[in-house]
Motif scaffolding. Sequence first.
Motif, mmCIF file in Angstrom:
data_model
loop_
_atom_site.group_PDB
_atom_site.id
_atom_site.type_symbol
_atom_site.label_atom_id
_atom_site.label_comp_id
_atom_site.label_asym_id
_atom_site.label_seq_id
_atom_site.Cartn_x
_atom_site.Cartn_y
_atom_site.Cartn_z
ATOM 1 N N PRO A 175 -45.116 -66.523 18.243
ATOM 2 C CA PRO A 175 -46.170 -67.544 18.136
ATOM 3 C C PRO A 175 -47.540 -66.917 17.888
ATOM 4 O O PRO A 175 -47.859 -65.847 18.416
ATOM 5 C CB PRO A 175 -46.127 -68.239 19.502
ATOM 6 C CG PRO A 175 -44.740 -67.990 20.005
ATOM 7 C CD PRO A 175 -44.378 -66.616 19.496
ATOM 8 N N PRO A 176 -48.362 -67.578 17.082
ATOM 9 C CA PRO A 176 -49.693 -67.028 16.779
ATOM 10 C C PRO A 176 -50.619 -67.108 17.980
ATOM 11 O O PRO A 176 -50.461 -67.962 18.850
ATOM 12 C CB PRO A 176 -50.185 -67.931 15.638
ATOM 13 C CG PRO A 176 -49.405 -69.187 15.771
ATOM 14 C CD PRO A 176 -48.084 -68.822 16.387
ATOM 15 N N LYS A 177 -51.578 -66.204 18.004
ATOM 16 C CA LYS A 177 -52.574 -66.213 19.073
ATOM 17 C C LYS A 177 -53.571 -67.338 18.837
ATOM 18 O O LYS A 177 -53.822 -67.751 17.707
ATOM 19 C CB LYS A 177 -53.298 -64.873 19.129
ATOM 20 C CG LYS A 177 -52.382 -63.732 19.536
ATOM 21 C CD LYS A 177 -53.118 -62.442 19.607
ATOM 22 C CE LYS A 177 -52.149 -61.332 20.012
ATOM 23 N NZ LYS A 177 -52.750 -60.015 19.894
ATOM 24 N N ALA A 178 -54.149 -67.799 19.936
ATOM 25 C CA ALA A 178 -55.077 -68.927 19.856
ATOM 26 C C ALA A 178 -56.421 -68.501 19.274
ATOM 27 O O ALA A 178 -56.926 -67.420 19.567
ATOM 28 C CB ALA A 178 -55.278 -69.526 21.251
ATOM 29 N N LEU B 153 -53.490 -67.823 8.449
ATOM 30 C CA LEU B 153 -52.157 -68.015 9.027
ATOM 31 C C LEU B 153 -51.396 -69.007 8.168
ATOM 32 O O LEU B 153 -51.873 -70.116 7.918
ATOM 33 C CB LEU B 153 -52.253 -68.561 10.460
ATOM 34 C CG LEU B 153 -50.921 -68.950 11.111
ATOM 35 C CD1 LEU B 153 -50.030 -67.727 11.338
ATOM 36 C CD2 LEU B 153 -51.158 -69.703 12.420
ATOM 37 N N ASP B 154 -50.215 -68.604 7.719
ATOM 38 C CA ASP B 154 -49.303 -69.537 7.048
ATOM 39 C C ASP B 154 -48.354 -70.052 8.124
ATOM 40 O O ASP B 154 -47.429 -69.364 8.537
ATOM 41 C CB ASP B 154 -48.545 -68.828 5.929
ATOM 42 C CG ASP B 154 -47.642 -69.773 5.144
ATOM 43 O OD1 ASP B 154 -47.684 -70.995 5.390
ATOM 44 O OD2 ASP B 154 -46.885 -69.279 4.285
ATOM 45 N N CYS C 250 -54.829 -72.568 16.764
ATOM 46 C CA CYS C 250 -54.863 -71.243 16.131
ATOM 47 C C CYS C 250 -56.176 -70.975 15.406
ATOM 48 O O CYS C 250 -56.480 -69.829 15.072
ATOM 49 C CB CYS C 250 -53.720 -71.111 15.124
ATOM 50 S SG CYS C 250 -52.092 -71.361 15.822
ATOM 51 N N LEU C 251 -56.943 -72.029 15.134
ATOM 52 C CA LEU C 251 -58.155 -71.916 14.318
ATOM 53 C C LEU C 251 -59.381 -71.547 15.140
ATOM 54 O O LEU C 251 -59.568 -72.036 16.256
ATOM 55 C CB LEU C 251 -58.455 -73.254 13.645
ATOM 56 C CG LEU C 251 -57.872 -73.537 12.286
ATOM 57 C CD1 LEU C 251 -58.236 -74.949 11.852
ATOM 58 C CD2 LEU C 251 -58.297 -72.534 11.250
ATOM 59 N N GLU D 246 -55.621 -60.062 5.191
ATOM 60 C CA GLU D 246 -55.560 -60.598 6.554
ATOM 61 C C GLU D 246 -54.730 -61.877 6.576
ATOM 62 O O GLU D 246 -55.208 -62.956 6.889
ATOM 63 C CB GLU D 246 -56.981 -60.872 7.075
ATOM 64 C CG GLU D 246 -57.812 -59.622 7.237
ATOM 65 C CD GLU D 246 -57.292 -58.735 8.355
ATOM 66 O OE1 GLU D 246 -56.827 -59.262 9.382
ATOM 67 O OE2 GLU D 246 -57.337 -57.499 8.194
ATOM 68 N N VAL D 247 -53.454 -61.753 6.216
ATOM 69 C CA VAL D 247 -52.560 -62.902 6.127
ATOM 70 C C VAL D 247 -51.386 -62.693 7.082
ATOM 71 O O VAL D 247 -50.724 -61.654 7.030
ATOM 72 C CB VAL D 247 -52.030 -63.079 4.684
ATOM 73 C CG1 VAL D 247 -51.139 -64.302 4.580
ATOM 74 C CG2 VAL D 247 -53.173 -63.193 3.696
ATOM 75 N N ASP D 248 -51.173 -63.660 7.950
ATOM 76 C CA ASP D 248 -50.050 -63.621 8.889
ATOM 77 C C ASP D 248 -49.213 -64.875 8.705
ATOM 78 O O ASP D 248 -49.698 -65.889 8.202
ATOM 79 C CB ASP D 248 -50.556 -63.571 10.341
ATOM 80 C CG ASP D 248 -51.252 -62.273 10.666
ATOM 81 O OD1 ASP D 248 -50.643 -61.213 10.455
ATOM 82 O OD2 ASP D 248 -52.421 -62.322 11.103
ATOM 83 N N GLY D 249 -47.967 -64.806 9.162
ATOM 84 C CA GLY D 249 -47.083 -65.954 9.073
ATOM 85 C C GLY D 249 -46.439 -66.273 10.398
ATOM 86 O O GLY D 249 -46.253 -65.393 11.246
#
Length: 197
Positions: free
Chosen positions: A83-86, A49-50, A114-115, A69-72
């Motif tokens: 917002p990114p998923k947890a 995740l960036d 997120c990690l 597998e790169v998201d922003g």
Amino acid sequence: HTLGQVSFEDIYRDYPLKARRLDFFARGTLANLLRRLRACGLDAGQRILDYGCGNGVFLKYMKERGFNEVDGYDPYEPRFSTPPKAAVFDVVVANDVIEHCEDPKAFVARCLACLKPGGLLYLGTCEADGLDLQDLSPHLMRLHLPYHRTILTAEGLRELGRKAGLREVCRWRRSYMDTRRPFCNYRFLDELKRHRP
């Protein structure tokens, strides 16, 4: 560092770095960033995740390099504002973002949420070490008002990480944007600014 209130939606609407493109200069700096991430254990199979990705230049660069597998996420960029998923990412890259936040501790907590357990958090930022409050002119790029809200010292960033339960894996004192490519490093920009009439 910055006490004045701002509207983040207003100041990021026309943020200068939104115009950044994946050109010769960007590729040089992002190659430095990728080398750093690999030195810390990044591999192509991980989900990345960036966080604070701006217009997605780093995402595009990473995909060119085989990282699929790169998201922003960037709350001020409509394409990336979901917002990114947890707890789904192996690596969270938050490069040149924490200094834009009013509450660095809360920002680190959002990144860690997120990690996956045991994941890698890369925090890149300018630092307050060496700032001369009596002569701010040489530090204007670091201060970058009104965008930079909090500038940490190197020890302040380490302490923030320790309090969040992080273990330091790697550390660099110079920006990933310092390259050997002509005109593409902070020392050049500082000198250019210093000699402009």
